[in-house]
Design a protein around this motif. Structure first.
Motif, PDB file in Angstrom:
ATOM      1  N   PRO A 157     -23.696  -1.290  23.700  1.00 24.36           N
ATOM      2  CA  PRO A 157     -22.367  -1.839  23.421  1.00 24.36           C
ATOM      3  C   PRO A 157     -21.423  -0.756  22.886  1.00 24.36           C
ATOM      4  O   PRO A 157     -21.858   0.214  22.259  1.00 24.36           O
ATOM      5  CB  PRO A 157     -22.636  -2.896  22.344  1.00 24.36           C
ATOM      6  CG  PRO A 157     -24.095  -3.182  22.423  1.00 24.36           C
ATOM      7  CD  PRO A 157     -24.743  -1.914  22.866  1.00 24.36           C
ATOM      8  N   GLU A 158     -20.146  -0.921  23.165  1.00 20.29           N
ATOM      9  CA  GLU A 158     -19.156  -0.099  22.478  1.00 20.29           C
ATOM     10  C   GLU A 158     -19.166  -0.464  21.002  1.00 20.29           C
ATOM     11  O   GLU A 158     -19.222  -1.642  20.642  1.00 20.29           O
ATOM     12  CB  GLU A 158     -17.755  -0.363  23.040  1.00 20.29           C
ATOM     13  CG  GLU A 158     -17.458   0.313  24.347  1.00 20.29           C
ATOM     14  CD  GLU A 158     -15.997   0.219  24.732  1.00 20.29           C
ATOM     15  OE1 GLU A 158     -15.620   0.832  25.738  1.00 20.29           O
ATOM     16  OE2 GLU A 158     -15.235  -0.465  24.013  1.00 20.29           O
ATOM     17  N   ASP A 159     -19.142   0.537  20.143  1.00 21.84           N
ATOM     18  CA  ASP A 159     -19.053   0.279  18.707  1.00 21.84           C
ATOM     19  C   ASP A 159     -17.799   0.942  18.162  1.00 21.84           C
ATOM     20  O   ASP A 159     -17.287   1.907  18.740  1.00 21.84           O
ATOM     21  CB  ASP A 159     -20.292   0.789  17.976  1.00 21.84           C
ATOM     22  CG  ASP A 159     -20.602   2.246  18.292  1.00 21.84           C
ATOM     23  OD1 ASP A 159     -19.753   3.112  18.030  1.00 21.84           O
ATOM     24  OD2 ASP A 159     -21.697   2.520  18.819  1.00 21.84           O
ATOM     25  N   SER A 160     -17.286   0.420  17.078  1.00 23.60           N
ATOM     26  CA  SER A 160     -16.013   0.929  16.572  1.00 23.60           C
ATOM     27  C   SER A 160     -15.947   0.829  15.058  1.00 23.60           C
ATOM     28  O   SER A 160     -16.636   0.023  14.426  1.00 23.60           O
ATOM     29  CB  SER A 160     -14.850   0.140  17.182  1.00 23.60           C
ATOM     30  OG  SER A 160     -14.910  -1.222  16.801  1.00 23.60           O
ATOM     31  N   GLU A 161     -15.106   1.695  14.496  1.00 26.39           N
ATOM     32  CA  GLU A 161     -14.747   1.665  13.085  1.00 26.39           C
ATOM     33  C   GLU A 161     -13.231   1.764  12.987  1.00 26.39           C
ATOM     34  O   GLU A 161     -12.593   2.488  13.751  1.00 26.39           O
ATOM     35  CB  GLU A 161     -15.372   2.825  12.316  1.00 26.39           C
ATOM     36  CG  GLU A 161     -16.849   2.699  12.070  1.00 26.39           C
ATOM     37  CD  GLU A 161     -17.354   3.825  11.174  1.00 26.39           C
ATOM     38  OE1 GLU A 161     -17.595   3.574   9.976  1.00 26.39           O
ATOM     39  OE2 GLU A 161     -17.478   4.946  11.675  1.00 26.39           O
ATOM     40  N   SER A 162     -12.669   1.054  12.033  1.00 25.12           N
ATOM     41  CA  SER A 162     -11.214   1.043  11.888  1.00 25.12           C
ATOM     42  C   SER A 162     -10.829   1.031  10.423  1.00 25.12           C
ATOM     43  O   SER A 162     -11.464   0.369   9.599  1.00 25.12           O
ATOM     44  CB  SER A 162     -10.632  -0.196  12.574  1.00 25.12           C
ATOM     45  OG  SER A 162      -9.269  -0.362  12.237  1.00 25.12           O
ATOM     46  N   ILE A 163      -9.777   1.760  10.128  1.00 17.80           N
ATOM     47  CA  ILE A 163      -9.171   1.701   8.804  1.00 17.80           C
ATOM     48  C   ILE A 163      -7.662   1.689   8.987  1.00 17.80           C
ATOM     49  O   ILE A 163      -7.125   2.380   9.856  1.00 17.80           O
ATOM     50  CB  ILE A 163      -9.615   2.892   7.917  1.00 17.80           C
ATOM     51  CG1 ILE A 163      -9.080   2.717   6.497  1.00 17.80           C
ATOM     52  CG2 ILE A 163      -9.191   4.232   8.511  1.00 17.80           C
ATOM     53  CD1 ILE A 163      -9.687   3.686   5.498  1.00 17.80           C
ATOM     54  N   GLU A 164      -6.988   0.853   8.230  1.00 14.40           N
ATOM     55  CA  GLU A 164      -5.535   0.800   8.293  1.00 14.40           C
ATOM     56  C   GLU A 164      -4.984   0.435   6.923  1.00 14.40           C
ATOM     57  O   GLU A 164      -5.665  -0.164   6.088  1.00 14.40           O
ATOM     58  CB  GLU A 164      -5.042  -0.196   9.335  1.00 14.40           C
ATOM     59  CG  GLU A 164      -5.288  -1.657   9.029  1.00 14.40           C
ATOM     60  CD  GLU A 164      -4.670  -2.567  10.086  1.00 14.40           C
ATOM     61  OE1 GLU A 164      -3.511  -2.984   9.901  1.00 14.40           O
ATOM     62  OE2 GLU A 164      -5.346  -2.855  11.094  1.00 14.40           O
ATOM     63  N   ALA A 165      -3.744   0.817   6.707  1.00  7.70           N
ATOM     64  CA  ALA A 165      -3.046   0.498   5.465  1.00  7.70           C
ATOM     65  C   ALA A 165      -1.584   0.332   5.800  1.00  7.70           C
ATOM     66  O   ALA A 165      -1.065   0.957   6.737  1.00  7.70           O
ATOM     67  CB  ALA A 165      -3.250   1.597   4.421  1.00  7.70           C
ATOM     68  N   GLY A 166      -0.917  -0.508   5.028  1.00  5.00           N
ATOM     69  CA  GLY A 166       0.485  -0.720   5.353  1.00  5.00           C
ATOM     70  C   GLY A 166       1.201  -1.544   4.313  1.00  5.00           C
ATOM     71  O   GLY A 166       0.671  -1.858   3.242  1.00  5.00           O
ATOM     72  N   ALA A 167       2.432  -1.898   4.660  1.00  7.38           N
ATOM     73  CA  ALA A 167       3.291  -2.687   3.788  1.00  7.38           C
ATOM     74  C   ALA A 167       3.969  -3.765   4.615  1.00  7.38           C
ATOM     75  O   ALA A 167       4.413  -3.521   5.739  1.00  7.38           O
ATOM     76  CB  ALA A 167       4.331  -1.795   3.123  1.00  7.38           C
ATOM     77  N   LYS A 168       4.042  -4.956   4.053  1.00  4.69           N
ATOM     78  CA  LYS A 168       4.780  -6.056   4.649  1.00  4.69           C
ATOM     79  C   LYS A 168       5.949  -6.376   3.731  1.00  4.69           C
ATOM     80  O   LYS A 168       5.783  -6.481   2.514  1.00  4.69           O
ATOM     81  CB  LYS A 168       3.874  -7.278   4.832  1.00  4.69           C
ATOM     82  CG  LYS A 168       2.654  -6.991   5.696  1.00  4.69           C
ATOM     83  CD  LYS A 168       1.816  -8.232   5.949  1.00  4.69           C
ATOM     84  CE  LYS A 168       0.596  -7.904   6.811  1.00  4.69           C
ATOM     85  NZ  LYS A 168      -0.181  -9.112   7.188  1.00  4.69           N
ATOM     86  N   PHE A 169       7.124  -6.540   4.318  1.00  2.00           N
ATOM     87  CA  PHE A 169       8.317  -6.686   3.501  1.00  2.00           C
ATOM     88  C   PHE A 169       9.189  -7.817   4.014  1.00  2.00           C
ATOM     89  O   PHE A 169       9.113  -8.220   5.181  1.00  2.00           O
ATOM     90  CB  PHE A 169       9.114  -5.385   3.480  1.00  2.00           C
ATOM     91  CG  PHE A 169       9.474  -4.868   4.846  1.00  2.00           C
ATOM     92  CD1 PHE A 169      10.612  -5.298   5.504  1.00  2.00           C
ATOM     93  CD2 PHE A 169       8.655  -3.944   5.488  1.00  2.00           C
ATOM     94  CE1 PHE A 169      10.932  -4.838   6.763  1.00  2.00           C
ATOM     95  CE2 PHE A 169       8.969  -3.472   6.751  1.00  2.00           C
ATOM     96  CZ  PHE A 169      10.115  -3.917   7.392  1.00  2.00           C
ATOM     97  N   ALA A 170      10.023  -8.336   3.133  1.00  2.00           N
ATOM     98  CA  ALA A 170      10.998  -9.376   3.470  1.00  2.00           C
ATOM     99  C   ALA A 170      12.260  -9.104   2.661  1.00  2.00           C
ATOM    100  O   ALA A 170      12.228  -9.105   1.422  1.00  2.00           O
ATOM    101  CB  ALA A 170      10.444 -10.758   3.152  1.00  2.00           C
ATOM    102  N   PHE A 171      13.355  -8.853   3.376  1.00  3.37           N
ATOM    103  CA  PHE A 171      14.629  -8.540   2.741  1.00  3.37           C
ATOM    104  C   PHE A 171      15.691  -9.547   3.171  1.00  3.37           C
ATOM    105  O   PHE A 171      15.424 -10.438   3.978  1.00  3.37           O
ATOM    106  CB  PHE A 171      15.073  -7.123   3.114  1.00  3.37           C
ATOM    107  CG  PHE A 171      14.106  -6.048   2.702  1.00  3.37           C
ATOM    108  CD1 PHE A 171      13.536  -6.058   1.447  1.00  3.37           C
ATOM    109  CD2 PHE A 171      13.747  -5.033   3.576  1.00  3.37           C
ATOM    110  CE1 PHE A 171      12.632  -5.075   1.055  1.00  3.37           C
ATOM    111  CE2 PHE A 171      12.850  -4.047   3.208  1.00  3.37           C
ATOM    112  CZ  PHE A 171      12.296  -4.066   1.937  1.00  3.37           C
TER     113      PHE A 171
END
Length: 717
Positions: free
Chosen positions: A515-529
């Motif tokens: 099988p294809e295997d994967s690793e992921s990391i992400e970071a971010g910001a969600k905003f409302a103005f």
């Protein structure tokens, strides 16, 4: 097992489940629609599977939502066009325009089957039912990043979930529309919600379309019927049934050839196949049955099943890709071709159940999601072809099945009879269980922990070689995330997850791949103005996956492994309303997707080095639009404009052939003629730019449409 048998089994399980559901007296808020009295049915909507009770800002993942209204404003009727509105999604090779194929964050799926997507949480995109029409779609959810900890399957770059329009209880309304436009396109569609009683509603959605094309010879005919029935069983239980029945008839079209990087080698309308091949026909029939029961305000149960059958069949004449068999690289005009036939038949069934709710341990709030599902996918391929001889043997023009790219003469030779090349059945079965807990440590800090266990079996029966291959495997896919509300307008998040995708099929020797295997990391910001009227997400990410496959050019329908790949980049999505009533949508993505292995490309015998880009993935992609609503001449009017930019991208693996960047401008608008009649129109590619949607090699390049005008009238009640 037949469709009716599947649904009968589900109905029995639902009946048993309802038998033990405890009666409740506490009123549950409606999921959709206005508040209702205590004696009325209150369950009027359907929860989304694998989601739980979360606002988008509470989910440690970037999610972009494309609403049906946005699709209608832009005159979009195909899923591939709809996904252009999200810059994280890039077009891939669509098998001559006969299936949906795309990459999210730089990673695409198996080249030998359509890119998978979900329909109301069920796997629905792996069959051969033709390009998906957007009729009946309430919204398109682009779930970025891997979701294997819940879904168990899919690409690490992300998952597309199509939420369909459901019957709304207690209401009767509808629209009927007609459209016409460039290339003699004619289309009619209808969306009727009929409330028979306060607890029984049918929603009838359908379309029929006939059109020519900017491409010579190509004419398309398609229709679809997508009804659903909603039944409220008591105050807290909703049963929903949905049908998908579609058919597409269109010639197979590999596009144009590009020699010596000259994209003006032939006009973009030049067809290089054979009209005598006739149409490819793609059909789909799908059934979904879902039950939702809300025990109280905190706890909810979802049960569901989906079965879907598809069929693709037809003949085509495709440019030969092997240099040793291709005289066009010698004389620059004689294009040799293969003649191919396809009979692709798929069957998929999915069953699932999920319980979601919340509880407290001391002062800590937990929101729990736990469930299980079973998925079976059968993929039968009878693929036949006849190839031209080597140019070294000096074949005749008929033996090489050539066409002059500058002066094509269709029907010049008798159509060659394709010979068996691949006659194979692939069966993939998987059973999974998953659990997720989102823990609210403080009013501003939440963490998410989850994992999924999958046990799956892959079996391939090769009827040409009499080789039967089978493999059993299992995987645990963990996830972890954190969400921190910095203030009322800004939320920070980060997430880590692992995933896999079972590689269906074998190599030409009958060996089933890891099988294809994967690793992921992400970071971010969600905003409302702007008082919450303007919201968006900014994300940085890195994905890595191994056991990546590519098509085996010498053995179509088979694959070979090409090692590891990595994708990293950033995204920015914004939508909402600015002061002055200007509605805006903005999506930008920078994606650096590249190979991480040094291997010999199986397709063209070029060496792929670490750092080489992945095919059809632009570094930069942008989509932006703005619209304004106003009154003029006592009429309500909407006018808008948009722009899409797609950067250069690799056009053939292991080469330096690249597709040029392009910028497409569109305008759109609508006028409300009366309270019930609306006229709308759009012009895409306003400045008639030459552009190229995707390619597989310099001999299979798909040109994009020139300036295209659409106008329609819709009547509502």
């Amino acid at each position: 097992m037949s469709t009716l048998t599947h649904l009968a089994a589900l109905a029995t399980s639902i009946a048993l489940a309802m038998a033990w559901m405890p009666a409740q007296s506490q009123t549950v808020d409606a999921i959709a629609g206005p508040p209702m009295g205590p004696e009325e049915v209150v369950v009027v909507g359907v929860r989304q599977a694998y989601r739980g009770n979360f606002a988008l800002t509470e989910i440690p993942q970037s999610i972009d939502v494309i609403e049906a209204g946005t699709l209608e404003q832009n005159g979009i009727i195909r899923l591939n066009d709809a996904l252009d509105l999200d810059a994280s999604v890039a077009r891939q090779n669509t098998l001559g325009g006969l299936w949906d194929s795309f990459a999210i964050r730089g990673f695409a799926g198996d080249e030998n089957i359509p890119t998978g997507y979900l329909v109301n949480g069920f796997n629905g995109g792996r069959g051969f039912g033709g390009e998906r029409d957007v009729a009946g779609i309430e919204r398109v959810e682009v779930l970025k990043g891997p979701s294997a900890a819940l879904l168990g399957r899919g690409e690490p770059g992300g998952t597309i979930n199509l939420v369909t329009k459901q019957g709304r209880l207690g209401e009767t309304f509808g629209t009927v529309g007609v459209q016409g436009g460039s290339f003699d396109r004619q289309r009619g569609d209808a969306d009727l919600n009929l409330a028979f009683t306060d607890f029984l509603t049918a929603r009838l959605i359908g379309y029929i379309e006939e059109a020519e094309s900017f491409r010579d010879i190509i004419e398309e005919y398609r229709w679809g019927f997508l009804p659903s029935i909603g039944l409220a069983v008591g105050e807290r239980t909703r049963l929903t049934y949905g049908l998908e029945k579609t058919r597409v008839e269109v010639p197979f079209d590999r596009g144009i050839v590009v020699l010596n990087d000259d994209f003006d080698t032939v006009p973009r309308e030049r067809f290089l196949g054979e009209p005598g091949d006739g149409d490819h026909v793609a059909e789909a029939e799908g059934h979904q049955l879902r039950l939702q029961h809300d025990f109280n305000e905190q706890w909810s149960l979802l049960l569901g099943a989906s079965v879907r059958d598809t069929l693709l069949t037809g003949f085509s004449s495709d440019p030969e890709l092997a240099t040793s068999r291709q005289p066009i690289f010698i004389d620059g005009e004689s294009l040799s071709r293969q003649r191919r036939s396809r009979l692709y038949d798929s069957k998929q069934s999915v069953y699932r159940g999920e319980l979601s709710g919340e509880f407290h341990t001391a002062a800590v709030r937990h929101r729990l999601l736990v469930g299980a599902d079973h998925d079976e996918f059968e993929n039968y391929q009878d693929f036949r072809r006849v190839r031209p001889s080597s140019v070294a043997s000096h074949p005749s023009e008929e033996e090489a099945y050539v066409i002059d790219i500058f002066d094509p003469e269709y029907g010049r030779f008798s159509l060659p009879t394709p010979l068996p090349n691949n006659d194979r059945l692939d069966v993939q079965e998987s059973m999974g269980v998953f659990i997720q807990d989102q823990i609210e440590l403080t009013e501003r800090l939440q963490i998410r922990l989850g994992a999924r266990y999958d046990d799956f079996t892959l079996r391939t029966e090769n009827y040409l070689t009499d080789i039967v291959s089978e493999r059993d495997d299992d995987r645990i896919s963990p996830q972890a995330g954190i969400v921190f509300d910095l203030n009322d307008a800004l939320t920070l998040y980060a997430a880590y997850s692992e995933g896999f995708r079972a590689n269906i099929g074998t190599d030409v020797s009958g060996v089933i791949f890891d099988p294809e295997d994967s690793e992921s990391i992400e970071a971010g910001a969600k905003f409302a103005f702007v008082d919450g009227n303007l919201s968006g997400t900014f994300t940085v990410f890195q994905l890595e996956k191994g056991n990546v496959l590519a098509s085996d050019i010498n053995n179509p329908g088979f694959s070979v492994t090409i090692g590891k790949a990595r994708s990293q980049g950033l995204e920015f999505d914004l939508n909402g309303q600015l002061p002055g009533g200007i509605e805006v949508l903005l999506s930008y993505a920078y994606v650096d997707a590249q190979s991480r292995s040094s291997v010999l490309d199986p397709n063209f015998s070029f060496v792929i080095e670490p750092g080489d880009p992945l095919i059809n993935i632009p570094d930069h992609q942008l989509n932006a639009q703005a619209l304004k609503r106003f009154r003029l001449w006592q009429r309500e009017i909407m006018a808008g404009a948009g722009v899409q930019y797609v950067g250069e991208r690799l056009g053939a693996t292991g080469t330096d052939f690249t597709l040029p960047d392009h910028t497409l401008v569109r305008i759109f608008g609508e006028v409300k003629l009366t309270d019930h009649i609306t006229m709308n129109g759009s012009i895409t590619n306003l400045f008639d730019e030459d552009w190229y949607a995707n390619s597989y090699s310099q001999l299979w390049v798909q040109p994009g449409a020139p300036r295209t005008t659409t106008i329609g009238i819709k009547v509502g009640f």
